[in-house]
Design a protein around this motif. Structure first.
Motif, PDB file in Angstrom:
ATOM      1  N   TRP A  75     -58.978   4.191   2.317  1.00 45.40           N
ATOM      2  CA  TRP A  75     -58.420   4.309   0.963  1.00 45.40           C
ATOM      3  C   TRP A  75     -59.040   5.480   0.224  1.00 45.40           C
ATOM      4  CZ3 TRP A  75     -60.678   4.291  -3.846  1.00 45.40           C
ATOM      5  CH2 TRP A  75     -59.796   4.258  -4.932  1.00 45.40           C
ATOM      6  N   PHE A  76     -60.367   5.615   0.303  1.00 42.91           N
ATOM      7  CA  PHE A  76     -61.053   6.693  -0.417  1.00 42.91           C
ATOM      8  C   PHE A  76     -60.545   8.059   0.012  1.00 42.91           C
ATOM      9  CE2 PHE A  76     -64.403   9.913  -0.472  1.00 42.91           C
ATOM     10  CZ  PHE A  76     -64.702   9.953  -1.825  1.00 42.91           C
ATOM     11  N   GLU A  77     -60.443   8.268   1.303  1.00 36.80           N
ATOM     12  CA  GLU A  77     -60.005   9.577   1.781  1.00 36.80           C
ATOM     13  C   GLU A  77     -58.559   9.862   1.408  1.00 36.80           C
ATOM     14  OE1 GLU A  77     -60.992  10.697   5.712  1.00 36.80           O
ATOM     15  OE2 GLU A  77     -63.057   9.960   5.582  1.00 36.80           O
ATOM     16  N   ARG A  78     -57.708   8.850   1.482  1.00 34.05           N
ATOM     17  CA  ARG A  78     -56.295   9.061   1.153  1.00 34.05           C
ATOM     18  C   ARG A  78     -56.121   9.414  -0.321  1.00 34.05           C
ATOM     19  NH1 ARG A  78     -54.585   4.563   2.761  1.00 34.05           N
ATOM     20  NH2 ARG A  78     -54.423   3.473   0.755  1.00 34.05           N
ATOM     21  N   THR A  79     -56.860   8.746  -1.195  1.00 38.50           N
ATOM     22  CA  THR A  79     -56.662   8.950  -2.634  1.00 38.50           C
ATOM     23  C   THR A  79     -57.521  10.060  -3.219  1.00 38.50           C
ATOM     24  OG1 THR A  79     -58.315   7.249  -3.168  1.00 38.50           O
ATOM     25  CG2 THR A  79     -56.015   6.545  -2.959  1.00 38.50           C
ATOM     26  N   GLN A  80     -58.687  10.318  -2.621  1.00 38.29           N
ATOM     27  CA  GLN A  80     -59.613  11.281  -3.204  1.00 38.29           C
ATOM     28  C   GLN A  80     -59.682  12.608  -2.450  1.00 38.29           C
ATOM     29  OE1 GLN A  80     -61.082  10.545  -6.225  1.00 38.29           O
ATOM     30  NE2 GLN A  80     -59.733   8.771  -6.027  1.00 38.29           N
ATOM     31  N   VAL A 126     -68.843  33.386   0.065  1.00 38.52           N
ATOM     32  CA  VAL A 126     -67.812  32.375  -0.149  1.00 38.52           C
ATOM     33  C   VAL A 126     -66.423  33.010  -0.058  1.00 38.52           C
ATOM     34  CG1 VAL A 126     -66.862  30.691  -1.768  1.00 38.52           C
ATOM     35  CG2 VAL A 126     -69.351  30.948  -1.529  1.00 38.52           C
ATOM     36  N   VAL A 127     -65.577  32.444   0.797  1.00 41.55           N
ATOM     37  CA  VAL A 127     -64.209  32.919   0.995  1.00 41.55           C
ATOM     38  C   VAL A 127     -63.234  32.092   0.175  1.00 41.55           C
ATOM     39  CG1 VAL A 127     -62.363  33.255   2.702  1.00 41.55           C
ATOM     40  CG2 VAL A 127     -64.748  33.743   3.314  1.00 41.55           C
ATOM     41  N   GLU A 128     -63.401  30.763   0.196  1.00 37.04           N
ATOM     42  CA  GLU A 128     -62.558  29.856  -0.571  1.00 37.04           C
ATOM     43  C   GLU A 128     -63.436  28.791  -1.211  1.00 37.04           C
ATOM     44  OE1 GLU A 128     -58.632  28.692   1.505  1.00 37.04           O
ATOM     45  OE2 GLU A 128     -60.009  29.175   3.154  1.00 37.04           O
ATOM     46  N   SER A 129     -63.132  28.450  -2.444  1.00 35.86           N
ATOM     47  CA  SER A 129     -63.839  27.382  -3.151  1.00 35.86           C
ATOM     48  C   SER A 129     -62.830  26.646  -4.015  1.00 35.86           C
ATOM     49  CB  SER A 129     -64.967  27.957  -4.025  1.00 35.86           C
ATOM     50  OG  SER A 129     -65.569  26.943  -4.804  1.00 35.86           O
ATOM     51  N   GLN A 130     -62.625  25.372  -3.731  1.00 34.82           N
ATOM     52  CA  GLN A 130     -61.628  24.589  -4.446  1.00 34.82           C
ATOM     53  C   GLN A 130     -62.239  23.266  -4.903  1.00 34.82           C
ATOM     54  OE1 GLN A 130     -58.386  24.082  -1.695  1.00 34.82           O
ATOM     55  NE2 GLN A 130     -58.068  26.272  -1.432  1.00 34.82           N
ATOM     56  N   ARG A 131     -61.925  22.881  -6.159  1.00 34.72           N
ATOM     57  CA  ARG A 131     -62.364  21.591  -6.680  1.00 34.72           C
ATOM     58  C   ARG A 131     -61.155  20.852  -7.237  1.00 34.72           C
ATOM     59  NH1 ARG A 131     -67.794  22.461 -10.217  1.00 34.72           N
ATOM     60  NH2 ARG A 131     -67.895  20.194  -9.997  1.00 34.72           N
ATOM     61  N   PHE A 132     -61.147  19.533  -7.067  1.00 41.48           N
ATOM     62  CA  PHE A 132     -60.058  18.712  -7.590  1.00 41.48           C
ATOM     63  C   PHE A 132     -60.579  17.313  -7.876  1.00 41.48           C
ATOM     64  CE2 PHE A 132     -59.953  19.300  -3.027  1.00 41.48           C
ATOM     65  CZ  PHE A 132     -59.852  18.021  -2.495  1.00 41.48           C
ATOM     66  N   ARG A 133     -59.687  16.423  -8.312  1.00 44.63           N
ATOM     67  CA  ARG A 133     -60.069  15.074  -8.741  1.00 44.63           C
ATOM     68  C   ARG A 133     -61.144  15.164  -9.838  1.00 44.63           C
ATOM     69  NH1 ARG A 133     -56.159  14.750  -6.084  1.00 44.63           N
ATOM     70  NH2 ARG A 133     -55.682  13.246  -4.430  1.00 44.63           N
ATOM     71  N   ALA A 134     -60.785  15.794 -10.945  1.00 46.69           N
ATOM     72  CA  ALA A 134     -61.707  15.997 -12.075  1.00 46.69           C
ATOM     73  C   ALA A 134     -62.936  16.790 -11.650  1.00 46.69           C
ATOM     74  CB  ALA A 134     -62.117  14.661 -12.702  1.00 46.69           C
ATOM     75  N   GLY A 135     -62.745  17.680 -10.684  1.00 44.42           N
ATOM     76  CA  GLY A 135     -63.847  18.506 -10.194  1.00 44.42           C
ATOM     77  C   GLY A 135     -64.867  17.758  -9.377  1.00 44.42           C
ATOM     78  N   ALA A 136     -64.558  16.510  -8.993  1.00 40.54           N
ATOM     79  CA  ALA A 136     -65.534  15.674  -8.296  1.00 40.54           C
ATOM     80  C   ALA A 136     -65.442  15.780  -6.781  1.00 40.54           C
ATOM     81  CB  ALA A 136     -65.369  14.215  -8.718  1.00 40.54           C
ATOM     82  N   VAL A 137     -64.470  16.511  -6.272  1.00 39.59           N
ATOM     83  CA  VAL A 137     -64.348  16.775  -4.832  1.00 39.59           C
ATOM     84  C   VAL A 137     -64.287  18.285  -4.654  1.00 39.59           C
ATOM     85  CG1 VAL A 137     -62.967  16.465  -2.745  1.00 39.59           C
ATOM     86  CG2 VAL A 137     -63.168  14.594  -4.405  1.00 39.59           C
ATOM     87  N   GLU A 138     -65.054  18.783  -3.701  1.00 38.93           N
ATOM     88  CA  GLU A 138     -65.117  20.230  -3.484  1.00 38.93           C
ATOM     89  C   GLU A 138     -64.982  20.545  -2.002  1.00 38.93           C
ATOM     90  OE1 GLU A 138     -67.820  23.759  -5.271  1.00 38.93           O
ATOM     91  OE2 GLU A 138     -68.947  22.144  -4.327  1.00 38.93           O
ATOM     92  N   ARG A 139     -64.215  21.586  -1.716  1.00 37.90           N
ATOM     93  CA  ARG A 139     -64.168  22.095  -0.345  1.00 37.90           C
ATOM     94  C   ARG A 139     -64.448  23.585  -0.370  1.00 37.90           C
ATOM     95  NH1 ARG A 139     -57.897  20.356   0.805  1.00 37.90           N
ATOM     96  NH2 ARG A 139     -56.817  21.985  -0.376  1.00 37.90           N
ATOM     97  N   LEU A 140     -65.227  24.018   0.605  1.00 32.37           N
ATOM     98  CA  LEU A 140     -65.695  25.398   0.666  1.00 32.37           C
ATOM     99  C   LEU A 140     -65.488  25.992   2.039  1.00 32.37           C
ATOM    100  CD1 LEU A 140     -69.196  25.217  -1.088  1.00 32.37           C
ATOM    101  CD2 LEU A 140     -67.119  26.237  -2.009  1.00 32.37           C
ATOM    102  N   HIS A 141     -65.116  27.255   2.038  1.00 30.81           N
ATOM    103  CA  HIS A 141     -65.066  28.060   3.259  1.00 30.81           C
ATOM    104  C   HIS A 141     -65.925  29.293   2.986  1.00 30.81           C
ATOM    105  CE1 HIS A 141     -62.390  30.914   5.904  1.00 30.81           C
ATOM    106  NE2 HIS A 141     -63.631  30.822   6.352  1.00 30.81           N
TER     107      HIS A 141
END
Length: 214
Positions: A33-38, A194-209
């Motif tokens: 559930w966490f991964e699907r929604t967050q 840093v090539v890519e930096s993205q935040r979502f879910r009120a900035g509480a999830v981050e993915r980096l390349h």
């Protein structure tokens, strides 16, 4: 020394091994559930950017394994023997060849410049010394190699950040799990570009390349 006293003086790495061994039997069910929604397409995002010789640090139960391209070679490190056993079953069920080993993210058992890509998902939030782990990831990458990270981090929205701080007062003490850490400063401090930096879910999830300079 009773068990409560022993745990109070427990080495942080030993605590993490104990916590994740205990969590292993129900981890996949809890995370679905966490991964699907967050996280959304977070694991697919990681897999799409993986190239060549891939090392996944803290591979857990192997939830990222279905998302790697067929032409990469996969090595995985996991501190918890119970989690690692499930990752091996996941790889077998997928028919995926992977070198999966017990090991510590802060002391990776590989020579310098051994991998083209290093992946770490939902682990820097609980690794006792995340800066040491990122430094090790840099060490084992070839020049120009890719670092791919996905994690929950300190929110950019103050009300959510306040809740994260309150929660980690308990989870930090009991399980070494933190919600107000941030990946990006560790990555830049280690000398990555840093090539890519993205935040979502009120900035509480981050993915980096990021890449290790050539």
């Amino acid at each position: 020394m009773n068990s409560a006293s022993a745990r109070k003086h427990e080495d942080p790495t030993a605590r993490q091994r104990r916590v994740w061994d205990k969590a292993a039997p129900t981890y996949d069910k809890q995370m679905t559930w966490f991964e699907r929604t967050q996280l959304g397409d977070g694991r697919e995002w990681l897999g799409a950017r993986a190239r060549g010789r891939v090392l996944e640090v803290a591979i857990g139960t192997g939830r990222s394994l279905p998302h790697y391209p067929g032409d990469v070679t996969i090595t995985g490190i996991e501190l918890s023997p119970e989690m690692l056993a499930r990752a091996r079953r996941t790889a077998a069920d997928l028919g995926r060849t992977a070198d999966l080993r017990e090991g510590d993210a802060e002391h990776l058992p590989f020579p310098d410049a051994s991998f083209d890509t290093v992946v770490c998902s939902l682990a820097l939030c609980s690794i006792p010394d995340p800066a040491a782990a990122v430094a090790e990831m840099r060490r084992v990458l070839v020049p120009g190699g890719r670092l791919l990270l996905l994690d929950h981090v300190a929110s950019t929205w103050p009300p959510v950040l306040a809740v994260q701080w309150l929660v980690e007062q308990v989870t930090g003490r009991l399980a070494g799990e933190y919600f107000t850490r941030r990946q990006l400063p560790l990555v830049t401090a280690a000398g990555f570009e840093v090539v890519e930096s993205q935040r979502f879910r009120a900035g509480a999830v981050e993915r980096l390349h990021a890449v290790k300079p050539a």
